[in-house]
Design a protein around this motif. Structure first.
Motif, PDB file in Angstrom:
ATOM      1  N   UNK A 154       0.693  -1.224   0.082  1.00 45.65           N
ATOM      2  CA  UNK A 154       0.100   0.015  -0.136  1.00 45.65           C
ATOM      3  C   UNK A 154       0.921   1.232   0.097  1.00 45.65           C
ATOM      4  N   UNK A 155       2.054   1.313   0.896  1.00 47.99           N
ATOM      5  CA  UNK A 155       2.937   2.511   0.708  1.00 47.99           C
ATOM      6  C   UNK A 155       3.561   2.633  -0.617  1.00 47.99           C
ATOM      7  N   UNK A 156       3.649   1.394  -1.248  1.00 48.33           N
ATOM      8  CA  UNK A 156       4.428   1.365  -2.505  1.00 48.33           C
ATOM      9  C   UNK A 156       3.314   2.052  -3.644  1.00 48.33           C
ATOM     10  N   UNK A 157       2.222   1.629  -3.456  1.00 48.74           N
ATOM     11  CA  UNK A 157       1.218   2.097  -4.389  1.00 48.74           C
ATOM     12  C   UNK A 157       1.112   3.603  -4.212  1.00 48.74           C
ATOM     13  N   UNK A 158       1.021   3.999  -2.907  1.00 47.88           N
ATOM     14  CA  UNK A 158       1.077   5.383  -2.708  1.00 47.88           C
ATOM     15  C   UNK A 158       1.957   6.175  -3.195  1.00 47.88           C
ATOM     16  N   UNK A 159       3.270   6.002  -3.253  1.00 47.63           N
ATOM     17  CA  UNK A 159       4.463   6.466  -3.938  1.00 47.63           C
ATOM     18  C   UNK A 159       4.264   6.517  -5.432  1.00 47.63           C
ATOM     19  N   UNK A 160       3.436   5.311  -5.982  1.00 49.54           N
ATOM     20  CA  UNK A 160       3.201   5.337  -7.203  1.00 49.54           C
ATOM     21  C   UNK A 160       2.104   6.484  -7.781  1.00 49.54           C
ATOM     22  N   UNK A 161       1.014   6.717  -6.755  1.00 46.97           N
ATOM     23  CA  UNK A 161      -0.182   7.158  -7.242  1.00 46.97           C
ATOM     24  C   UNK A 161       0.201   8.727  -7.606  1.00 46.97           C
ATOM     25  N   UNK A 162       0.963   9.368  -6.651  1.00 45.59           N
ATOM     26  CA  UNK A 162       1.180  10.828  -7.041  1.00 45.59           C
ATOM     27  C   UNK A 162       1.849  11.311  -8.278  1.00 45.59           C
ATOM     28  N   UNK A 163       2.742  10.499  -8.742  1.00 46.70           N
ATOM     29  CA  UNK A 163       3.339  10.949 -10.014  1.00 46.70           C
ATOM     30  C   UNK A 163       2.376  10.573 -11.130  1.00 46.70           C
ATOM     31  N   UNK A 164       1.719   9.573 -10.956  1.00 44.62           N
ATOM     32  CA  UNK A 164       0.921   8.882 -11.873  1.00 44.62           C
ATOM     33  C   UNK A 164      -0.325   9.947 -12.305  1.00 44.62           C
ATOM     34  N   UNK A 165      -0.915  10.536 -10.949  1.00 46.22           N
ATOM     35  CA  UNK A 165      -2.106  11.452 -11.395  1.00 46.22           C
ATOM     36  C   UNK A 165      -1.451  12.709 -11.915  1.00 46.22           C
ATOM     37  N   UNK A 166      -0.166  13.234 -11.637  1.00 45.51           N
ATOM     38  CA  UNK A 166       0.320  14.527 -11.943  1.00 45.51           C
ATOM     39  C   UNK A 166       0.343  14.272 -13.384  1.00 45.51           C
ATOM     40  N   UNK A 167       1.074  12.901 -14.088  1.00 44.62           N
ATOM     41  CA  UNK A 167       1.346  13.284 -15.487  1.00 44.62           C
ATOM     42  C   UNK A 167       0.139  12.850 -16.074  1.00 44.62           C
ATOM     43  N   UNK A 168      -0.910  12.098 -15.600  1.00 46.75           N
ATOM     44  CA  UNK A 168      -2.230  12.112 -16.180  1.00 46.75           C
ATOM     45  C   UNK A 168      -2.869  13.376 -16.471  1.00 46.75           C
ATOM     46  N   UNK A 169      -2.489  14.318 -15.622  1.00 47.96           N
ATOM     47  CA  UNK A 169      -3.218  15.673 -15.848  1.00 47.96           C
ATOM     48  C   UNK A 169      -2.563  16.309 -16.741  1.00 47.96           C
ATOM     49  N   UNK A 170      -1.642  16.154 -17.404  1.00 43.30           N
ATOM     50  CA  UNK A 170      -0.783  16.813 -18.461  1.00 43.30           C
ATOM     51  C   UNK A 170      -1.507  17.002 -19.732  1.00 43.30           C
TER      52      UNK A 170
END
Length: 384
Positions: free
Chosen positions: A156-172
């Motif tokens: 879950x911690x690993x997925x949390x670390x993944x989620x932040x950059x994933x969301x920011x790049x999807x927003x581009x």
């Protein structure tokens, strides 16, 4: 060990001492196999790009400069012991996130997407490309601090670390790069021994997740790409044009191709983005099945060498990072070739080492620099 003592050593012991010191390539922290394959791909890309860009010398010179810069960065990164780099991973991850936030707030817009940071007097760069390296390094650093296989909390911690950059790049928006960043972290989790029941659960959850993304995340042009993938002929002069022309170019090359600079689809401007995402169609048209097979063979050797380095790595961090980087490289190749041949939707992923582009090329070579560092900073044994 003193010189006098060295003279007293038997021949076999002297050879063992030289073995411990390592060869020249080990002292320079260069893996000859990786370097040879990268040089072969880099030089080949210039010939293909020259044709794909309609003999555009400025583009060729820029790509050559990026490749040279990538070689320097690769060698410099390889000089650092990965165990020493571990202390800088978390700050680097934070800087990468901060750069993505800057892109979201005041990034440079081009072709309807805000993906770059443009600083006056410097070349613009794409921070999302750096996260392709920082993401697997961050997950490998976190998991290597704990016992394996990872617990539910660690996942879950690993997925949390993944989620932040994933969301920011999807927003581009840049869904292709976002998925590659996500994959790079998930591959590290997989290499760490992720339990199969969790993997099966994740696969089962992929369908509702895809429906959620279709409804609330994906833009109209991304939805059109998926619909075009399912039926390219539904809009042959619109969204289906790229795939139709790409398959026509690859098919017209036959076994041996039409010859260098003799392609018609790209030179007559039927094939869009021929120097970036669809450059393998140019290769297929001009060099045929033989040319594509040779390229795939080079990729296969690179991937095999990366996996060997992962197996031989002497630290858990090195094993996880090498495996994550190598499997992510495989995804680069698979997704690009799959979308160009119509087997996957078009997501804008460049072909490694071949497509035009500075940031992704330098980032890619930094990743291979990490692989070289993992391999050459081992404690060399006599048997080696």
């Amino acid at each position: 060990m003193s010189r006098e003592f060295t003279r007293q050593l038997p021949a076999t012991d002297a050879e063992a001492l030289r073995s411990r010191r390592g060869s020249l390539s080990q002292r320079l922290h260069i893996d000859p196999i990786l370097l040879l394959l990268i040089l072969l791909l880099g030089v080949s890309s210039l010939f293909i790009l020259y044709s794909a860009s309609s003999r555009h010398m400025d583009m060729l010179l820029r790509q050559s400069g990026s490749f040279a810069l990538g070689l320097v960065c690769m060698w410099m990164i390889a000089q650092f012991d990965p165990r020493d780099l571990m202390r800088w991973i978390l700050p680097a991850y934070g800087i990468g996130l901060a750069l993505l936030v800057v892109v979201d707030i005041m990034g440079h817009n081009a072709m309807g997407a805000t993906r770059w940071i443009a600083i006056p007097g410097l070349p613009r760069f794409q921070p999302a490309e750096l996260m392709k390296i920082l993401m697997p390094a961050t997950i490998a650093w976190y998991l290597s601090q704990n016992s394996l296989p990872p617990t539910l909390k660690q996942v879950m911690v690993s997925l949390g670390l993944l989620a932040a950059p994933f969301v920011l790049v999807v927003r581009q928006p840049d869904l292709g790069t976002a998925l590659l960043i996500l994959a790079s972290g998930l591959f590290v989790l997989f290499a760490a021994g992720l339990r199969w029941r969790w993997i099966i659960s994740a696969v089962a959850a992929a369908v509702p997740a895809a429906l959620f993304m279709w409804q609330f995340v994906m833009h109209d042009y991304q939805k059109r790409r998926v619909l075009t993938f399912l039926d390219p002929e539904s809009d042959p002069l619109g969204s289906g044009w790229n795939i139709i022309q790409s398959k026509a170019a690859i098919g017209s090359g036959g076994i041996f191709g039409k010859g260098w600079l003799a392609g018609t689809q790209s030179h007559l401007d039927f094939l869009p983005e021929s120097h970036t995402d669809f450059i393998i169609a140019v290769l297929g048209e001009e060099f045929g099945l033989v040319g594509i097979s040779l390229l795939l063979f080079c990729y296969l050797l690179l991937i095999a060498r990366g996996l060997i380095i992962a197996v031989k790595a002497q630290t858990l961090f090195g094993k996880l990072l090498a495996a994550g980087l190598t499997l992510t490289f495989f995804v680069y190749v698979f997704v690009n070739i799959g979308m160009v041949s119509g087997l996957l939707p078009v997501v804008g992923v460049p072909l490694p080492f071949i497509s035009y582009g500075g940031t992704h090329l330098v980032t890619l070579m930094i990743g291979f620099g990490l692989l070289m560092g993992i391999h050459t900073h081992r404690k060399w044994m006599v048997s080696e």
